[in-house]
Scaffold this motif. Sequence first.
Motif, PDB file in Angstrom:
ATOM      1  N   THR A  47      -0.341  -5.700  -3.814  1.00 57.39           N
ATOM      2  CA  THR A  47       1.022  -6.223  -3.722  1.00 57.39           C
ATOM      3  C   THR A  47       1.850  -5.758  -4.916  1.00 57.39           C
ATOM      4  O   THR A  47       3.069  -5.747  -4.866  1.00 57.39           O
ATOM      5  CB  THR A  47       1.019  -7.762  -3.644  1.00 57.39           C
ATOM      6  N   GLY A  48       1.167  -5.354  -6.017  1.00 60.31           N
ATOM      7  CA  GLY A  48       1.843  -4.799  -7.184  1.00 60.31           C
ATOM      8  C   GLY A  48       1.715  -3.285  -7.214  1.00 60.31           C
ATOM      9  O   GLY A  48       0.768  -2.730  -6.644  1.00 60.31           O
ATOM     10  N   GLY A  49       2.641  -2.631  -7.887  1.00 63.55           N
ATOM     11  CA  GLY A  49       2.661  -1.176  -7.863  1.00 63.55           C
ATOM     12  C   GLY A  49       2.280  -0.483  -9.156  1.00 63.55           C
ATOM     13  O   GLY A  49       2.420   0.725  -9.282  1.00 63.55           O
ATOM     14  N   TRP A  50       1.721  -1.235 -10.139  1.00 59.25           N
ATOM     15  CA  TRP A  50       1.491  -0.661 -11.467  1.00 59.25           C
ATOM     16  C   TRP A  50       0.507   0.495 -11.475  1.00 59.25           C
ATOM     17  O   TRP A  50       0.539   1.355 -12.336  1.00 59.25           O
ATOM     18  CB  TRP A  50       0.948  -1.737 -12.426  1.00 59.25           C
ATOM     19  N   HIS A  51      -0.422   0.511 -10.533  1.00 58.46           N
ATOM     20  CA  HIS A  51      -1.527   1.482 -10.594  1.00 58.46           C
ATOM     21  C   HIS A  51      -1.482   2.503  -9.470  1.00 58.46           C
ATOM     22  O   HIS A  51      -2.481   3.168  -9.196  1.00 58.46           O
ATOM     23  CB  HIS A  51      -2.860   0.745 -10.570  1.00 58.46           C
ATOM     24  N   VAL A  52      -0.331   2.621  -8.816  1.00 60.86           N
ATOM     25  CA  VAL A  52      -0.219   3.516  -7.659  1.00 60.86           C
ATOM     26  C   VAL A  52      -0.724   4.916  -8.002  1.00 60.86           C
ATOM     27  O   VAL A  52      -0.371   5.477  -9.042  1.00 60.86           O
ATOM     28  CB  VAL A  52       1.250   3.570  -7.158  1.00 60.86           C
ATOM     29  N   GLY A  53      -1.571   5.448  -7.155  1.00 64.78           N
ATOM     30  CA  GLY A  53      -2.126   6.796  -7.336  1.00 64.78           C
ATOM     31  C   GLY A  53      -3.423   6.832  -8.106  1.00 64.78           C
ATOM     32  O   GLY A  53      -4.101   7.861  -8.111  1.00 64.78           O
ATOM     33  N   ASN A  54      -3.780   5.699  -8.730  1.00 66.51           N
ATOM     34  CA  ASN A  54      -4.995   5.689  -9.554  1.00 66.51           C
ATOM     35  C   ASN A  54      -6.243   5.391  -8.723  1.00 66.51           C
ATOM     36  O   ASN A  54      -6.179   4.688  -7.723  1.00 66.51           O
ATOM     37  CB  ASN A  54      -4.902   4.614 -10.642  1.00 66.51           C
ATOM     38  N   ARG A  55      -7.372   5.920  -9.199  1.00 64.07           N
ATOM     39  CA  ARG A  55      -8.657   5.524  -8.619  1.00 64.07           C
ATOM     40  C   ARG A  55      -8.970   4.100  -9.058  1.00 64.07           C
ATOM     41  O   ARG A  55      -8.316   3.538  -9.942  1.00 64.07           O
ATOM     42  CB  ARG A  55      -9.763   6.476  -9.095  1.00 64.07           C
ATOM     43  N   ALA A  56     -10.004   3.519  -8.445  1.00 64.99           N
ATOM     44  CA  ALA A  56     -10.402   2.157  -8.805  1.00 64.99           C
ATOM     45  C   ALA A  56     -10.796   2.106 -10.285  1.00 64.99           C
ATOM     46  O   ALA A  56     -11.201   3.117 -10.877  1.00 64.99           O
ATOM     47  CB  ALA A  56     -11.556   1.699  -7.926  1.00 64.99           C
ATOM     48  N   LEU A  71     -16.707   4.237  -4.486  1.00 67.79           N
ATOM     49  CA  LEU A  71     -15.308   3.853  -4.251  1.00 67.79           C
ATOM     50  C   LEU A  71     -14.434   5.074  -4.475  1.00 67.79           C
ATOM     51  O   LEU A  71     -14.367   5.592  -5.591  1.00 67.79           O
ATOM     52  CB  LEU A  71     -14.895   2.723  -5.203  1.00 67.79           C
ATOM     53  N   VAL A  72     -13.782   5.516  -3.419  1.00 70.73           N
ATOM     54  CA  VAL A  72     -13.029   6.770  -3.495  1.00 70.73           C
ATOM     55  C   VAL A  72     -11.520   6.583  -3.321  1.00 70.73           C
ATOM     56  O   VAL A  72     -10.771   7.539  -3.403  1.00 70.73           O
ATOM     57  CB  VAL A  72     -13.531   7.779  -2.432  1.00 70.73           C
ATOM     58  N   SER A  73     -11.080   5.352  -3.085  1.00 71.65           N
ATOM     59  CA  SER A  73      -9.679   5.167  -2.717  1.00 71.65           C
ATOM     60  C   SER A  73      -8.747   5.371  -3.910  1.00 71.65           C
ATOM     61  O   SER A  73      -9.149   5.297  -5.070  1.00 71.65           O
ATOM     62  CB  SER A  73      -9.462   3.778  -2.118  1.00 71.65           C
ATOM     63  N   ARG A  74      -7.510   5.622  -3.601  1.00 70.40           N
ATOM     64  CA  ARG A  74      -6.415   5.703  -4.584  1.00 70.40           C
ATOM     65  C   ARG A  74      -5.476   4.537  -4.334  1.00 70.40           C
ATOM     66  O   ARG A  74      -5.170   4.226  -3.182  1.00 70.40           O
ATOM     67  CB  ARG A  74      -5.624   7.002  -4.393  1.00 70.40           C
ATOM     68  N   ALA A  75      -5.008   3.924  -5.420  1.00 68.17           N
ATOM     69  CA  ALA A  75      -4.172   2.728  -5.259  1.00 68.17           C
ATOM     70  C   ALA A  75      -2.843   3.067  -4.585  1.00 68.17           C
ATOM     71  O   ALA A  75      -2.224   4.096  -4.860  1.00 68.17           O
ATOM     72  CB  ALA A  75      -3.918   2.083  -6.620  1.00 68.17           C
ATOM     73  N   ARG A  76      -2.433   2.182  -3.744  1.00 69.86           N
ATOM     74  CA  ARG A  76      -1.090   2.239  -3.168  1.00 69.86           C
ATOM     75  C   ARG A  76      -0.570   0.804  -3.024  1.00 69.86           C
ATOM     76  O   ARG A  76      -1.327  -0.151  -3.119  1.00 69.86           O
ATOM     77  CB  ARG A  76      -1.093   2.938  -1.806  1.00 69.86           C
ATOM     78  N   LYS A  77       0.718   0.718  -2.822  1.00 71.35           N
ATOM     79  CA  LYS A  77       1.351  -0.587  -2.691  1.00 71.35           C
ATOM     80  C   LYS A  77       1.463  -0.960  -1.208  1.00 71.35           C
ATOM     81  O   LYS A  77       1.645  -0.069  -0.355  1.00 71.35           O
ATOM     82  CB  LYS A  77       2.751  -0.522  -3.323  1.00 71.35           C
ATOM     83  N   VAL A  78       1.364  -2.254  -0.935  1.00 71.53           N
ATOM     84  CA  VAL A  78       1.598  -2.728   0.430  1.00 71.53           C
ATOM     85  C   VAL A  78       2.981  -2.270   0.888  1.00 71.53           C
ATOM     86  O   VAL A  78       3.955  -2.372   0.147  1.00 71.53           O
ATOM     87  CB  VAL A  78       1.523  -4.273   0.487  1.00 71.53           C
ATOM     88  N   ASP A  79       3.044  -1.749   2.118  1.00 72.83           N
ATOM     89  CA  ASP A  79       4.312  -1.282   2.695  1.00 72.83           C
ATOM     90  C   ASP A  79       4.574  -2.056   3.987  1.00 72.83           C
ATOM     91  O   ASP A  79       4.030  -1.716   5.040  1.00 72.83           O
ATOM     92  CB  ASP A  79       4.211   0.225   2.981  1.00 72.83           C
ATOM     93  N   PRO A  80       5.371  -3.130   3.892  1.00 72.30           N
ATOM     94  CA  PRO A  80       5.579  -3.963   5.083  1.00 72.30           C
ATOM     95  C   PRO A  80       6.017  -3.157   6.304  1.00 72.30           C
ATOM     96  O   PRO A  80       5.600  -3.454   7.426  1.00 72.30           O
ATOM     97  CB  PRO A  80       6.671  -4.944   4.647  1.00 72.30           C
ATOM     98  N   GLY A  81       6.827  -2.138   6.102  1.00 73.40           N
ATOM     99  CA  GLY A  81       7.345  -1.362   7.233  1.00 73.40           C
ATOM    100  C   GLY A  81       6.273  -0.706   8.067  1.00 73.40           C
ATOM    101  O   GLY A  81       6.395  -0.597   9.292  1.00 73.40           O
ATOM    102  N   SER A  82       5.195  -0.251   7.413  1.00 73.38           N
ATOM    103  CA  SER A  82       4.131   0.398   8.184  1.00 73.38           C
ATOM    104  C   SER A  82       2.854  -0.426   8.259  1.00 73.38           C
ATOM    105  O   SER A  82       2.049  -0.235   9.167  1.00 73.38           O
ATOM    106  CB  SER A  82       3.826   1.787   7.594  1.00 73.38           C
ATOM    107  N   ASP A  83       2.652  -1.352   7.319  1.00 72.50           N
ATOM    108  CA  ASP A  83       1.400  -2.126   7.313  1.00 72.50           C
ATOM    109  C   ASP A  83       1.470  -3.361   8.217  1.00 72.50           C
ATOM    110  O   ASP A  83       0.438  -3.869   8.657  1.00 72.50           O
ATOM    111  CB  ASP A  83       1.056  -2.578   5.894  1.00 72.50           C
ATOM    112  N   PHE A  84       2.692  -3.851   8.453  1.00 73.29           N
ATOM    113  CA  PHE A  84       2.851  -5.048   9.292  1.00 73.29           C
ATOM    114  C   PHE A  84       3.370  -4.617  10.656  1.00 73.29           C
ATOM    115  O   PHE A  84       4.048  -3.593  10.768  1.00 73.29           O
ATOM    116  CB  PHE A  84       3.865  -6.026   8.681  1.00 73.29           C
ATOM    117  N   PRO A  85       3.098  -5.424  11.701  1.00 69.58           N
ATOM    118  CA  PRO A  85       3.642  -5.082  13.015  1.00 69.58           C
ATOM    119  C   PRO A  85       5.152  -5.243  13.037  1.00 69.58           C
ATOM    120  O   PRO A  85       5.714  -6.029  12.263  1.00 69.58           O
ATOM    121  CB  PRO A  85       2.972  -6.093  13.950  1.00 69.58           C
TER     122      PRO A  85
END
Length: 168
Positions: A47-56, A71-85
């Motif tokens: 829900t926060g964007g401080w670490h966007v693009g970073n690995r865990a 763990l291979v993911s990269r941080a991203r912020k929740v995007d209501p427009g695409s993450d919610f119906p």
Amino acid sequence: MGAHDQTSILFVCLGNICRSPLAEGLFIHHARERGVLDRFSIDSAGTGGWHVGNRADPRMRATAQSHGVELVSRARKVDPGSDFPMLTGEGGFDWLIAMDRSNRDDLLDLGAPEERVRLLRSFDPALTGKPDHALEVPDPYYGGEDGFEQVYHMVRAACLGMLDELAS
Ligand code: 4NP
């Protein structure tokens, strides 16, 4: 159900560098082990964007690695427009899985539909019937090393319960 009849799951925490990347990695690991990974579409976000693009966080990755989970993911912020119906109920993730009540409240404040939002540990069969305050995955970010190990076992038990519930 999401696209291609997959069940889509978004794991959500605050920073997307500790708890939700772990949940994502553990769910993928165990779904693959059970031969059901192709039935799911799995992602995580913060829900926060401080670490966007970073690995865990390296401490979280080391703990997972010590149990054979990468763990291979990269941080991203929740995007209501695409993450919610959309208002029509179409699109978005089938499940928005929060690590604690604060993440859940943030998701609801952002407009997530309540029926798609759950606390991760509500899937742990050992915790059935417990009140929500007993179903939180604590944030290990500012604590000691053992916090990461404790979080690992909490998240693992919940992910296994989730697989039992969603893949049976
Ligand atoms: P997470 O932990 O929500 O489990 O990824 C956190 C990591 C970083 C911060 C907060 C929580 N932070 O404020 O930078």
